[in-house]
Structures are given as C-alpha cells and as structure tokens.
Design a protein around this motif. Structure first.
Motif, PDB file in Angstrom:
ATOM      1  N   VAL A   1       0.836  -1.207   0.000  1.00  9.21           N
ATOM      2  CA  VAL A   1       0.000   0.000   0.000  1.00  9.21           C
ATOM      3  C   VAL A   1       0.869   1.256   0.000  1.00  9.21           C
ATOM      4  O   VAL A   1       0.612   2.215  -0.734  1.00  9.21           O
ATOM      5  N   LEU A   2       1.924   1.266   0.809  1.00 12.32           N
ATOM      6  CA  LEU A   2       2.800   2.436   0.857  1.00 12.32           C
ATOM      7  C   LEU A   2       3.522   2.639  -0.474  1.00 12.32           C
ATOM      8  O   LEU A   2       3.735   3.783  -0.907  1.00 12.32           O
ATOM      9  N   ALA A   3       3.915   1.556  -1.130  1.00  9.34           N
ATOM     10  CA  ALA A   3       4.526   1.679  -2.452  1.00  9.34           C
ATOM     11  C   ALA A   3       3.547   2.304  -3.441  1.00  9.34           C
ATOM     12  O   ALA A   3       3.917   3.159  -4.259  1.00  9.34           O
ATOM     13  N   ALA A   4       2.286   1.900  -3.369  1.00 11.18           N
ATOM     14  CA  ALA A   4       1.269   2.454  -4.256  1.00 11.18           C
ATOM     15  C   ALA A   4       1.042   3.937  -3.999  1.00 11.18           C
ATOM     16  O   ALA A   4       0.824   4.723  -4.934  1.00 11.18           O
ATOM     17  N   LEU A   5       1.127   4.352  -2.750  1.00 12.32           N
ATOM     18  CA  LEU A   5       0.827   5.734  -2.392  1.00 12.32           C
ATOM     19  C   LEU A   5       2.001   6.686  -2.620  1.00 12.32           C
ATOM     20  O   LEU A   5       1.791   7.855  -2.959  1.00 12.32           O
ATOM     21  N   PHE A   6       3.242   6.199  -2.449  1.00 14.52           N
ATOM     22  CA  PHE A   6       4.361   7.134  -2.365  1.00 14.52           C
ATOM     23  C   PHE A   6       5.478   6.911  -3.383  1.00 14.52           C
ATOM     24  O   PHE A   6       6.398   7.723  -3.454  1.00 14.52           O
ATOM     25  N   MET A   7       5.439   5.856  -4.166  1.00 11.49           N
ATOM     26  CA  MET A   7       6.509   5.608  -5.128  1.00 11.49           C
ATOM     27  C   MET A   7       6.117   6.056  -6.527  1.00 11.49           C
ATOM     28  O   MET A   7       4.955   6.365  -6.796  1.00 11.49           O
ATOM     29  N   ASP A   8       7.099   6.103  -7.420  1.00  5.71           N
ATOM     30  CA  ASP A   8       6.894   6.568  -8.792  1.00  5.71           C
ATOM     31  C   ASP A   8       7.527   5.594  -9.782  1.00  5.71           C
ATOM     32  O   ASP A   8       8.456   4.843  -9.446  1.00  5.71           O
ATOM     33  N   ASN A   9       7.019   5.641 -11.016  1.00  5.63           N
ATOM     34  CA  ASN A   9       7.631   4.919 -12.127  1.00  5.63           C
ATOM     35  C   ASN A   9       8.448   5.904 -12.954  1.00  5.63           C
ATOM     36  O   ASN A   9       8.044   7.053 -13.139  1.00  5.63           O
ATOM     37  N   LEU A  10       9.587   5.460 -13.473  1.00 10.45           N
ATOM     38  CA  LEU A  10      10.391   6.285 -14.374  1.00 10.45           C
ATOM     39  C   LEU A  10      10.234   5.763 -15.793  1.00 10.45           C
ATOM     40  O   LEU A  10      10.612   4.620 -16.094  1.00 10.45           O
ATOM     41  N   ALA A  11       9.688   6.605 -16.664  1.00  9.66           N
ATOM     42  CA  ALA A  11       9.515   6.200 -18.058  1.00  9.66           C
ATOM     43  C   ALA A  11      10.852   6.083 -18.778  1.00  9.66           C
ATOM     44  O   ALA A  11      10.937   5.446 -19.833  1.00  9.66           O
ATOM     45  N   THR A  12      11.906   6.684 -18.201  1.00 13.06           N
ATOM     46  CA  THR A  12      13.210   6.661 -18.839  1.00 13.06           C
ATOM     47  C   THR A  12      13.935   5.333 -18.663  1.00 13.06           C
ATOM     48  O   THR A  12      14.957   5.093 -19.313  1.00 13.06           O
TER      49      THR A  12
END
Length: 459
Positions: free
Chosen positions: A211-222
């Motif tokens: 849940v915390l990963a879903a709320l606070f992390m990001d994906n890098l398109a690069t």
C-alpha cells in the motif's frame, strides 16, 4: 544540440515520471533529490520484507521439532531449495522494472509475498508431508528477487555521484530483513508462540509495504531494458569472474543465514530459543558493515579489500573447523559472527569492483569522457543483475554442503573444510586477475592492454 534539463517531473496516469535527469544539478536540487529519497525509503521497506520472507524457512525449521518427522538433512535440503529459487528469480526481477515500472513492480512483488506466507500459515503443522513443505518453501524463494528489482529501480533514480550511498543503503536495509525476522522469531518463541503467530505478524506487514509503495513511489519512463547490454555483459569474462567472487561473499552471507540456526541445534544441541538468541547477530552485523566494505574499497581499491577480506574469511573458517572439532560453542559462535561480518565487508567491496572494472575496459578501448562513462554504466548495470543471481547460488551450495556433511559425519566440520578451500580459490582468482602485475614480455605489449591491466588494481 542537447535539450535543457526539465525543472520538474511531468507525470502521466499511474504516477509515471516522463522526464528524469538527476545529473542536472538544478533539477536534482529543486525536485529530484526529494523524489529519489522518497522512492528509496519505500523501496528499502519492500526489499527488507522480501529478504525476511526469503529467509522465513531458516526460522520455521527451528520450530519443527521431532513431531514434524523431518531429519536434519531434510531441513538443509528445504532451505537450499528456497535459496535456489531466490537466486533464479533475480534475473527476471532485474528486467521487470523496465517492463512494469519501478513503483508498479514494487507493488506487485510485495503483494506476491502474501502467497508463500499464507501458504506456510496453512501447512505449518505436524503431519504435513515433507513434499508439501518443500513446495511451499519454494514459493518463499520469490522474496529473493526483490533485491534485484529494488537495486535496478533505485539505481535509476540517483546521479552517479550518489549511487554508492543510495545502493549501499538500499542493499543494507534489505539485508537486515534476515536479522529482523530472526529477532521477531526470538520474541515469538520467548512468548511461547508458535510459527503461525510469526507468519501472522508478517502478513499485514506485507500489505502495508504494498500500500505504501502504491501511495508514495513513482515509475520512471526513462528506464528501459537494454537486451544488447545484457548479452554483452553475459559474454564478458569479468561478469563471470565477479560472479564467482560474489558467490564467496553474498553466497556465504545468505547461505550462513539459512544454516546457522540449524547447525547450532543439530551439532551443539541448542534449543530453538537458545539458537535464535544467537542467530540474528551474524546477519545483523553482516548487513550493517556492507557500506563499510564499500567505503574501504573507495579508499584503498575494491580488489585489495576483497583479496585481504578472503584471507580473513579463510582464517575465521579455520577457527570454525577447530571449534567444530573441539565442540567449543563459545569459540564457534564468535568465529561464525566474525565470518558473517567479513561476508558483509566483502559484499560491499566486490560490488564496488564491478563499475570500476568496466570503466577500466572502456579506457582500454580508447574511450574517454562521457563515452567511457556511458560504456561503463551500460555494462556494469547489466552485469549486476546476473552477478547478484549467480552469487546467491552460493547459498544453495552452502546448505547442500552442510546437508552432506551431517549425513556423512554427523557434524558440519566437513562443510567448513570445503568452504575454507573455496575461499582460498577466491583469493587466488582475485590476485591473479585483478592484482597480479604482468611480467614484462619479450615483445612490447599494446598500450591499451597495459593500461587496462594496471587499472584493475584500483577497481
């Protein structure tokens, strides 16, 4: 002409960051550092729990008394197979970040940890067949893959000048998961709780991490997979040489983490509670000193630190042989804890060598400046996933060696003798490949080859 670096990230749906340039000081100071650090902390949490679930059965086997009907050989086989799966899944997990996105894969990989944990909760009782335990144990191996995907993800967030600190913190925070689950088991056993209580503690923690990963992390398109780099790394001899050396360091760390408690109970007659009082110390120290190995390698050269660290590992193993023969528990525990700490130093120094080796190869090819840096980053990044996977296989070898030693001799002494010989081989390989000064040949050596040979001593 190079386009100017963005001053702020642009997201599309699903928390994707389309543009990311941490090497730009302005971008890094304004927004990059804050975002990278946030992703680092929640990645560490997920990887930490992944390590705990991977090494779950090193604790569960301590709960499995005579009523479970398993021999010491059965338990070592069980833990060796869990280690094997953890090593194997590191390869696909390395590439999953580029396919799914770092945030998305962290959610997925954390959620997958529910499968082995709930399955263990269901079967953890006397009367369950060894085959069932083995199958459920194999599922726990997926926790070993979280390290590879987490390192790949965090590597992309940080600038080159910050990667050592970030990756060291990420790896160390994950490795501590081994000690953490042993400490939790100590509390559970001390409170007269059973294995299901231990599993019941971790099930909600897994949900929290996802849940915390879903709320606070990001994906890098690069972040994109470079299959060409993976093939080039697999064809390079240094990838396999460093894999061999990493078997001796990380393979020892994870193998001993699984086996330490079983050796104490089987060879020295310790109860599960008595064993657990001791088993967490080694993995904890091995995790905490990993950044120290990297720091020493920065100052003195990774090859030098790795070489002398293998000397110290061999010496500690020789003491273990003596303690095992003399049945001296205090000497055995002290030597084993020291050996754990040395595996941590070696983990840091060997991983530090990898980018230096490929940077040296770039210079030997005549590349300079950004071209040399790009070549080094490309191949070292691709090789790290493979080296990490092969290194983890050392844990399989250690548990199988203990199994055979207890079957043949009733003690772990034979296994320690084999480990001593292996550390000697690692010493020879490190010296011969990275530190030996080539003798002056009768004919002139190409300048690039001379440069590469000399630079390896500094990696």
């Amino acid at each position: 002409m190079t386009a100017p670096a963005p001053t702020a990230p642009t997201r599309r749906s699903g928390r994707w960051i389309e543009r990311w340039d941490p090497e730009d000081e302005g971008f890094w100071t304004a927004t990059g550092q804050r975002i990278a650090n946030r992703n680092l902390w929640f990645s560490v949490l997920s990887e930490h729990i992944g390590f705990s679930i991977w090494t779950l059965w090193s604790v569960l086997v301590l709960f499995m008394g005579p009523e479970y009907g398993l021999t010491p050989a059965d338990k070592f086989l069980l833990t060796s197979m869990v280690t094997l799966v953890g090593a194997a899944v590191r390869v696909p997990y390395t590439f999953a970040v580029a396919v799914f996105g770092g945030r998305n894969w962290t959610i997925i990989s954390a959620s997958l940890l529910l499968i082995p944990t709930i399955a263990a909760f269901a079967v953890m009782k006397p009367g369950t067949s060894f085959t069932t335990f083995l199958v459920v144990g194999l599922l726990a191996g997926i926790g070993g893959g979280n390290f590879a995907s987490s390192m790949t993800n965090i590597n992309a967030f940080f600038p080159l000048r910050k990667k050592g600190w970030a990756l060291g913190l990420n790896a160390g925070g994950g490795n501590i998961g081994v000690a953490a689950i042993q400490l939790v088991a100590l509390a559970v056993i001390g409170a007269n709780g059973g294995p299901r209580l231990l599993l019941g503690i971790y099930i909600p923690l897994i949900v929290v991490a996802a849940v915390l990963a879903a709320l606070f992390m990001d994906n890098l398109a690069t972040v994109k997979n470079d299959t060409g780099a993976a093939k080039d790394a697999a064809r390079d001899a240094h990838t396999w040489i460093m894999s061999f050396l990493y078997v001796g360091t990380f393979g020892s760390f994870i193998g001993y983490s699984f086996a330490f408690g079983q050796v104490l109970t089987n060879q020295f007659g310790r109860t599960p509670l008595q064993a657990t009082y001791l088993t967490f110390i080694g993995p904890l120290l091995g995790s905490l000193v990993r950044p120290v190995g990297g720091r020493l390698a920065d100052r003195y050269g990774g090859a030098r630190i790795t070489l002398w660290n293998y000397v110290a590992m061999a010496a500690a193993t020789a003491v273990l042989v003596a303690a095992s023969v003399q049945k001296s528990l205090p000497l055995f525990v002290v030597a084993f804890v020291v050996l754990f700490a040395l595996t941590g130093i070696g983990n840091g120094s060997t991983y530090k060598m990898i980018p230096g080796i490929f940077q040296a190869k770039a210079l030997a090819k005549g590349l300079e400046g950004e071209a040399a840096a790009l070549y080094g980053r490309r191949l070292s990044g691709a090789s790290m996933g493979l080296i990490g996977a092969v290194g983890a296989l050392g844990g399989v070898g250690i548990n199988l060696a203990f199994r055979q030693s207890f079957l043949s001799y009733g003690t772990g002494t034979g296994a320690f003798v084999a480990f001593l010989a292996f550390y000697g081989a690692c010493f020879v390989v490190t010296w011969a490949v990275y530190l030996r000064r080539a003798a002056r040949p009768a004919v002139a050596v190409a300048a690039s080859e001379t440069k590469a040979q000399l630079s390896y001593a500094e990696v």
